[in-house]
Design a protein around this motif. Structure first.
Motif, short mmCIF file in Angstrom:
data_model
loop_
_atom_site.label_atom_id
_atom_site.label_comp_id
_atom_site.label_asym_id
_atom_site.label_seq_id
_atom_site.Cartn_x
_atom_site.Cartn_y
_atom_site.Cartn_z
N GLY A 17 0.81 -1.21 0.00
CA GLY A 17 0.00 0.00 0.00
C GLY A 17 0.84 1.26 0.00
N SER A 18 1.88 1.30 0.83
CA SER A 18 2.72 2.50 0.90
C SER A 18 3.52 2.68 -0.39
CB SER A 18 3.66 2.42 2.11
OG SER A 18 4.52 1.31 2.03
N ALA A 19 3.89 1.58 -1.05
CA ALA A 19 4.59 1.70 -2.33
C ALA A 19 3.68 2.35 -3.37
CB ALA A 19 5.04 0.32 -2.82
N ILE A 20 2.42 1.93 -3.41
CA ILE A 20 1.47 2.52 -4.36
C ILE A 20 1.19 3.98 -4.00
CG2 ILE A 20 -0.89 2.39 -5.27
CD1 ILE A 20 -0.75 -0.65 -4.62
N LEU A 21 1.00 4.25 -2.71
CA LEU A 21 0.73 5.61 -2.26
C LEU A 21 1.86 6.55 -2.65
CD1 LEU A 21 -0.86 7.74 -0.63
CD2 LEU A 21 0.32 6.90 1.42
N ASN A 22 3.10 6.15 -2.37
CA ASN A 22 4.23 7.01 -2.68
C ASN A 22 4.39 7.22 -4.18
OD1 ASN A 22 5.99 7.85 -0.22
ND2 ASN A 22 5.45 5.74 0.24
N GLY A 23 4.14 6.17 -4.95
CA GLY A 23 4.22 6.31 -6.40
C GLY A 23 3.18 7.27 -6.94
N LEU A 24 1.94 7.18 -6.43
CA LEU A 24 0.88 8.08 -6.88
C LEU A 24 1.12 9.51 -6.42
CD1 LEU A 24 -2.27 5.83 -6.32
CD2 LEU A 24 -1.40 6.66 -8.51
N LEU A 25 1.64 9.68 -5.22
CA LEU A 25 1.94 11.03 -4.74
C LEU A 25 2.97 11.70 -5.64
CD1 LEU A 25 2.08 10.44 -0.89
CD2 LEU A 25 0.45 11.91 -2.09
N GLU A 26 4.00 10.95 -6.00
CA GLU A 26 5.03 11.52 -6.88
C GLU A 26 4.46 11.82 -8.26
OE1 GLU A 26 9.29 10.35 -8.98
OE2 GLU A 26 8.59 9.19 -7.26
N ALA A 27 3.64 10.91 -8.77
CA ALA A 27 3.12 11.06 -10.13
C ALA A 27 2.18 12.24 -10.26
CB ALA A 27 2.41 9.77 -10.55
N VAL A 147 -6.40 -6.66 -8.67
CA VAL A 147 -5.18 -6.10 -9.26
C VAL A 147 -3.98 -6.64 -8.49
CG1 VAL A 147 -3.88 -3.97 -9.60
CG2 VAL A 147 -6.32 -3.99 -10.04
N GLN A 148 -2.88 -6.90 -9.17
CA GLN A 148 -1.64 -7.26 -8.47
C GLN A 148 -0.47 -6.45 -9.02
OE1 GLN A 148 -1.07 -9.50 -5.71
NE2 GLN A 148 0.66 -8.12 -5.82
N PRO A 149 -0.04 -5.42 -8.29
CA PRO A 149 1.18 -4.70 -8.64
C PRO A 149 2.36 -5.33 -7.90
CG PRO A 149 -0.02 -3.51 -6.96
CD PRO A 149 -0.73 -4.81 -7.16
N ASN A 150 3.50 -4.66 -7.87
CA ASN A 150 4.59 -5.08 -7.01
C ASN A 150 5.22 -3.87 -6.33
OD1 ASN A 150 6.72 -4.04 -8.77
ND2 ASN A 150 6.41 -5.85 -10.06
N VAL A 151 6.14 -4.14 -5.40
CA VAL A 151 6.65 -3.07 -4.55
C VAL A 151 7.47 -2.03 -5.30
CG1 VAL A 151 6.57 -4.40 -2.42
CG2 VAL A 151 8.62 -4.52 -3.86
N ALA A 152 7.84 -2.31 -6.55
CA ALA A 152 8.55 -1.31 -7.35
C ALA A 152 7.65 -0.14 -7.71
CB ALA A 152 9.13 -1.93 -8.61
#
Length: 295
Positions: A17-27, A147-152
């Motif tokens: 969850g935090s990986a997705i959150l940080n990616g979306l915040l940056e994007a 959905v299945q993302p990964n920590v990257a």
């Protein structure tokens, strides 16, 4: 996706969850009127919320609202809900009174490994005292997408697979929304339900299995005289180069054969790995993971 400034709620915000959150915040940080601009995060404890808040930059802290141990408020205040809790907690979280009313008619995105759409709906559906224990709630079901993302995703380099099993207008609209969200944190591939679990293990768990192989190679480098940080730096670039070749269409077998010279050191190492059954062990690891998901 045509909406702007929508709110996305995270139910659970651990590593994924935090990986997705940080990616979306940056994007979305410098994007005028992005489709999703604000985020609500429901963590299990206040300590977890404070720990996560401390990792955010000051501008991003203003865009994230924390509701520790209050999933209902997080869901009710959001336009889109992302289920990022541990799979074994799904039933206890989603069967809480008020979840259905907070989530009805909304898009729910599950990044939990295992629970199917039918199971998630069953967890959420209100219970009554009549036969079967279900309360009539037709016409208000949320739209659920697995959905299945990964920590990257944290580095916006995720590979995300999305289960496609709904050709309705609502399903197509949900597909567009999900694609936009996960395109912000990497690449997206839509797959049929029959291969979703296999695909999930490939894009998610295989990173952990590959890390075991890499750790062994690094041990060998240290035994051979290299310092581990130097070996890791070189290995990271080597893997990036390998990924580029694979994306360019080079088959793994062709890559392996192209590196292996007659009487060379590479083929000697390959034979050692084959004698240890490494190839079969990796295949068995994936199949064992799929078996566990489908229990």
């Amino acid at each position: 996706m045509t909406a702007t400034n929508a709110t996305l709620a995270f139910i659970g915000c651990g590593n994924m969850g935090s990986a997705i959150l940080n990616g979306l915040l940056e994007a979305t940080r410098n994007t005028p009127n992005p489709p999703i601009n604000t985020f609500t995060v429901s963590t299990k404890t206040t300590t977890s919320a404070e720990r996560l808040r401390a990792t955010l930059t000051p501008p991003d802290q203003d865009r994230v609202r924390f509701t520790p141990n209050d999933n209902i408020t997080a869901m009710a205040s959001a336009d889109i809900i992302l289920l990022a809790c541990k799979p074994f907690l799904a039933e206890s979280i989603l069967s809480q009174p008020g979840v259905w009313d907070a989530a009805k008619n909304k898009l729910i995105i599950s990044v939990m490994a295992g629970p199917t759409v039918a199971q998630i709906l069953d967890y959420m559906r209100p219970r009554g005292s009549g036969p079967g224990g279900e309360v009539e709630c037709a016409g208000s079901s949320p739209t659920i997408v697995r959905v299945q993302p990964n920590v990257a995703a944290r580095l916006r380099q995720s590979m995300t697979v999305v289960e496609v099993d709904d050709d309705s207008e609502e399903g197509q609209q949900a597909k567009g929304t999900v694609e936009w969200i996960f395109k912000q944190v990497g690449d997206v591939r839509f797959v049929a339900p029959s291969v979703f679990d296999v695909s999930s293990l490939l894009v998610g768990a295989s990173m952990a299995w590959g890390a075991i192989a890499l750790d062994g190679v690094l041990d060998g480098c240290v035994a051979g005289g290299l310092r581990r940080p130097e070996a890791l730096e070189m290995a990271a670039q080597t893997l990036a180069g390998m990924a580029a070749l694979l994306k360019d269409g080079v088959h793994p077998a062709v890559l392996r054969e192209g590196i292996s010279s007659p009487r060379g050191c590479t083929i000697q190492g390959i034979l050692e790995l084959e004698r240890a059954g490494v190839r079969g062990s990796f295949a068995d690891a994936l199949l064992k993971g799929v078996e566990h998901l489908q229990k």
